[in-house]
Design a protein around this motif. Structure first.
Motif, PDB file in Angstrom:
ATOM      1  N   UNK A  85       0.860  -1.247  -0.100  1.00 15.28           N
ATOM      2  CA  UNK A  85       0.155   0.141   0.120  1.00 15.28           C
ATOM      3  C   UNK A  85       1.090   1.155  -0.182  1.00 15.28           C
ATOM      4  N   UNK A  86       0.293   2.442  -0.186  1.00 12.54           N
ATOM      5  CA  UNK A  86       1.110   3.660  -0.050  1.00 12.54           C
ATOM      6  C   UNK A  86       1.439   4.280  -1.446  1.00 12.54           C
TER       7      UNK A  86
ATOM      8  N   UNK B 295       5.410   6.063  -1.628  1.00  7.96           N
ATOM      9  CA  UNK B 295       5.903   5.338  -0.203  1.00  7.96           C
ATOM     10  C   UNK B 295       6.917   4.703  -0.539  1.00  7.96           C
TER      11      UNK B 295
ATOM     12  N   UNK C 161      10.502   6.239  -0.080  1.00  7.17           N
ATOM     13  CA  UNK C 161      11.170   6.171   1.389  1.00  7.17           C
ATOM     14  C   UNK C 161      11.461   4.606   1.478  1.00  7.17           C
TER      15      UNK C 161
ATOM     16  N   UNK D 118      15.628  12.328   2.975  1.00  5.34           N
ATOM     17  CA  UNK D 118      14.957  12.539   4.327  1.00  5.34           C
ATOM     18  C   UNK D 118      15.422  11.139   4.906  1.00  5.34           C
ATOM     19  N   UNK D 119      15.623   9.999   4.401  1.00  6.61           N
ATOM     20  CA  UNK D 119      16.071   8.872   4.806  1.00  6.61           C
ATOM     21  C   UNK D 119      17.774   8.658   5.074  1.00  6.61           C
TER      22      UNK D 119
ATOM     23  N   UNK E 227      16.986  -1.270  10.754  1.00  8.64           N
ATOM     24  CA  UNK E 227      16.522  -1.822  11.816  1.00  8.64           C
ATOM     25  C   UNK E 227      15.015  -1.164  12.259  1.00  8.64           C
ATOM     26  N   UNK E 228      14.942   0.057  11.690  1.00  8.81           N
ATOM     27  CA  UNK E 228      13.633   0.964  12.019  1.00  8.81           C
ATOM     28  C   UNK E 228      12.804   0.674  11.084  1.00  8.81           C
ATOM     29  N   UNK E 229      12.810  -0.188  10.034  1.00 14.39           N
ATOM     30  CA  UNK E 229      11.699  -0.429   8.967  1.00 14.39           C
ATOM     31  C   UNK E 229      10.562  -1.101   9.517  1.00 14.39           C
ATOM     32  N   UNK E 230       9.505  -0.500   9.419  1.00 13.84           N
ATOM     33  CA  UNK E 230       8.457  -1.051   9.984  1.00 13.84           C
ATOM     34  C   UNK E 230       7.899  -2.588   9.107  1.00 13.84           C
ATOM     35  N   UNK E 231       7.584  -3.723   9.785  1.00 10.94           N
ATOM     36  CA  UNK E 231       7.419  -4.743   9.236  1.00 10.94           C
ATOM     37  C   UNK E 231       6.725  -4.672   7.529  1.00 10.94           C
ATOM     38  N   UNK E 232       5.467  -3.654   7.809  1.00 10.58           N
ATOM     39  CA  UNK E 232       4.809  -3.478   6.611  1.00 10.58           C
ATOM     40  C   UNK E 232       5.533  -3.108   5.564  1.00 10.58           C
ATOM     41  N   UNK E 233       6.723  -2.623   5.704  1.00  9.70           N
ATOM     42  CA  UNK E 233       7.556  -2.107   4.394  1.00  9.70           C
ATOM     43  C   UNK E 233       8.966  -2.846   4.268  1.00  9.70           C
TER      44      UNK E 233
ATOM     45  N   UNK F 142       1.342  -8.844   5.498  1.00 12.80           N
ATOM     46  CA  UNK F 142       1.807  -8.710   6.863  1.00 12.80           C
ATOM     47  C   UNK F 142       0.342  -8.250   7.632  1.00 12.80           C
TER      48      UNK F 142
END
Lengths: 349, 349
Positions: A61-62, A66, A69, A100-101, A207-213, A225
């Motif tokens: 999604x996104x 999305x 990023x 930004x990342x 490490x900070x990547x949400x599971x969803x992404x 997910x």
């Protein structure tokens, strides 16, 4: 724009899908009927795109936005370098999102000098071998600018935003590390984004990547997910059936080229209309054109809309006109536009 | 499950929306008809939820799961502390996602001791005044556990995941800093997430937050940072019309309570069925129950499905049975389930 037969099929079965007595919008994404639908959709896509076995297909999604990023989150460590080609609005947004990342963005080419009416020549830049990837936007929908070649990157993964060109012609996926595409132009409805990624690029998310992404988590969960956009995947499946019936990317590519050629020929043959894009970089998907007198823009757009030719106003950032000739637009639609343009020009005489 | 009249309306106009000759799936999200539809949807939602003026309504993608990460990105600095109540699977996922964003998570209550069949008593925890927020899950869909009160947080913003209970009854939004809800249970299709956030909590996103998930950017762009899930917003609009015709949250709350009470009464009256949840924490939306002999679970589920009662198998993580009684489920559906249960029990005799 969607093929009418796709919409009619969706309409027929909207209240009762596969004799379940339920709408596809209502069924559980974990239930066997929907899981099978999603698998079939992927299998069709793999077949139509002749996808090598070492690539995974992910549904997210996104939208493509999305991924501006999510690609850096999956393919770079903070501070690592990645290369970008800047050819217009969408590649510009991808660059801003990567920065930004904390990606160290190297812009190998920036077409600002031509006001983004061209693409860099294939031999005008080279990709440093330590870059995480080279990102480019094969087709800039706002500027109507398109690459007529695949960038050479050596061993560096090539990443492309194919939102506006996926399935519009054959594509050699084996040349890419990753391809993504928001679905709403050639694939179906908004709210779905397709990611095709080579196996070796999966599993390196920050490490900070949400599971969803996180591509690894998505691949492991068959893109589920969480609850996926089920109706959008179903509609993509119907669109793929249609693509297959039309003869696949080869036949669609033939038609899309013919549609674009007809419209550019009409523009070139007229002194009233003009296209600002370098000939070799003219988009098959988004044909931008200006009127000799910009004051007529609004009249043109409103008279065209009255004649059933909608969505012709150029993006607010560039003005002028823009005709989008995605897969579902038939040659007859292009011909109707050309006829209207000819008639409009004559009436200004 | 969606109200049949919503599906039928969507079906009727799927190929021709508002006499445009186009499907709502095809129209531009920047065009006046869709922009108006989105505005109307928001206005209806505000009216139905009696939303105070200092709250913004945002439409996002990625489901509630995305918000597990997006809430921390918008409401905390890295290393800052936020409080969570752990009452089951969904709150557990929210906690894991927050930790991944370097939130210093304080778990004020963890119902593990009761195997997540209860909620913490209102006076059993207190929220430190320096916490960024208190997050809780008003209804745990897997455990069938629901809060029967709103947590007190003093000046600390209260954040709730209302995916499964939004519009199922009246809710005093003024008690919250932020409420979010995936749409696929009570609001419409999957692929849409609703965020309602108080003005003062907007504008504090971390520097690495993608625009697409920055509440300030979303608020500024009327939730159209990129192409929104247009069909899902349209369908939400139809669902809200239906909610309004039913009498709004007050009447739906009355019906939902009656539906749940009928089913729990049937379970309690039987020695064959049992519900493990503390009485005051029994969910109106998801009624879980076990059979005296777990070996009969599969038979029960398959015979129920054959009788048209689908999706009764409990989540694979807990087993047993689960009946979801969202807004669109009528009392007649609950009565059909009770009748089937009574009959099934008799046949085991």
């Amino acid at each position: 724009m969607l093929p009418l037969e796709v919409l009619e099929r969706a309409q027929t079965e909207l209240t009762d899908w596969q004799s379940s007595g339920m709408s596809v919008i209502e069924v559980s994404h974990r239930g066997q009927p929907f899981v099978e639908c999603a698998h079939q959709t992927e299998a069709k896509l793999r077949r139509l795109m002749e996808l090598p076995d070492d690539y995974r297909v992910l549904f997210l999604q996104g939208g493509a936005t999305a991924q501006f990023s999510v690609v850096p989150l999956n393919l770079t460590a903070p501070g690592q370098s990645a290369c970008y080609l800047k050819t217009g609005s969408w590649s510009g947004k991808a660059i801003a999102a990567a920065r930004r990342q904390q990606v160290e963005v190297q812009i190998l080419a920036d077409q600002a000098e031509s006001s983004y009416t061209s693409v860099p020549a294939a031999d005008s830049y080279s990709v440093p071998s330590d870059a995480a990837y080279l990102h480019y936007t094969p087709n800039e929908t706002i500027g109507g600018v398109e690459f007529d070649y695949l960038p050479q990157t050596g061993s560096v993964p090539l990443v492309g935003d194919f939102s506006s060109t996926i399935l519009s012609r054959p594509l050699d996926l084996s040349r890419f590390g990753l391809v993504y595409a928001g679905a709403q132009k050639n694939l179906g409805p908004s709210g779905l984004c397709l990611v095709i990624v080579r196996d070796d690029l999966i599993g390196h998310a920050r490490a900070n990547t949400p599971d969803l992404f996180d591509y690894a988590a998505l691949a492991k969960a068959d893109s589920m997910v969480n609850t996926p956009p089920t109706f959008s995947i179903y509609l993509l499946d119907l669109v793929l059936n249609w693509v297959e019936r039309q003869g696949g990317p080869v036949e669609l590519g033939r038609r899309n080229q013919a549609k674009a050629t007809a419209l550019y020929d009409a523009i070139d043959a007229s002194d009233f209309y003009a296209n600002p894009v370098a000939r070799s970089a003219r988009s098959w998907m988004n044909v931008v054109f200006t009127l000799a007198d910009p004051e007529l823009d609004a009249v043109f757009a409103s008279q065209a809309a009255a004649a059933g030719l909608t969505n012709l106003k150029g993006h607010r950032s560039v003005g002028g006109m823009r005709a989008s000739l995605y897969n579902a637009m038939p040659m007859s639609g292009v011909q109707a536009l050309i006829d209207f343009m000819t008639d409009f020009e004559r009436r200004q005489g």
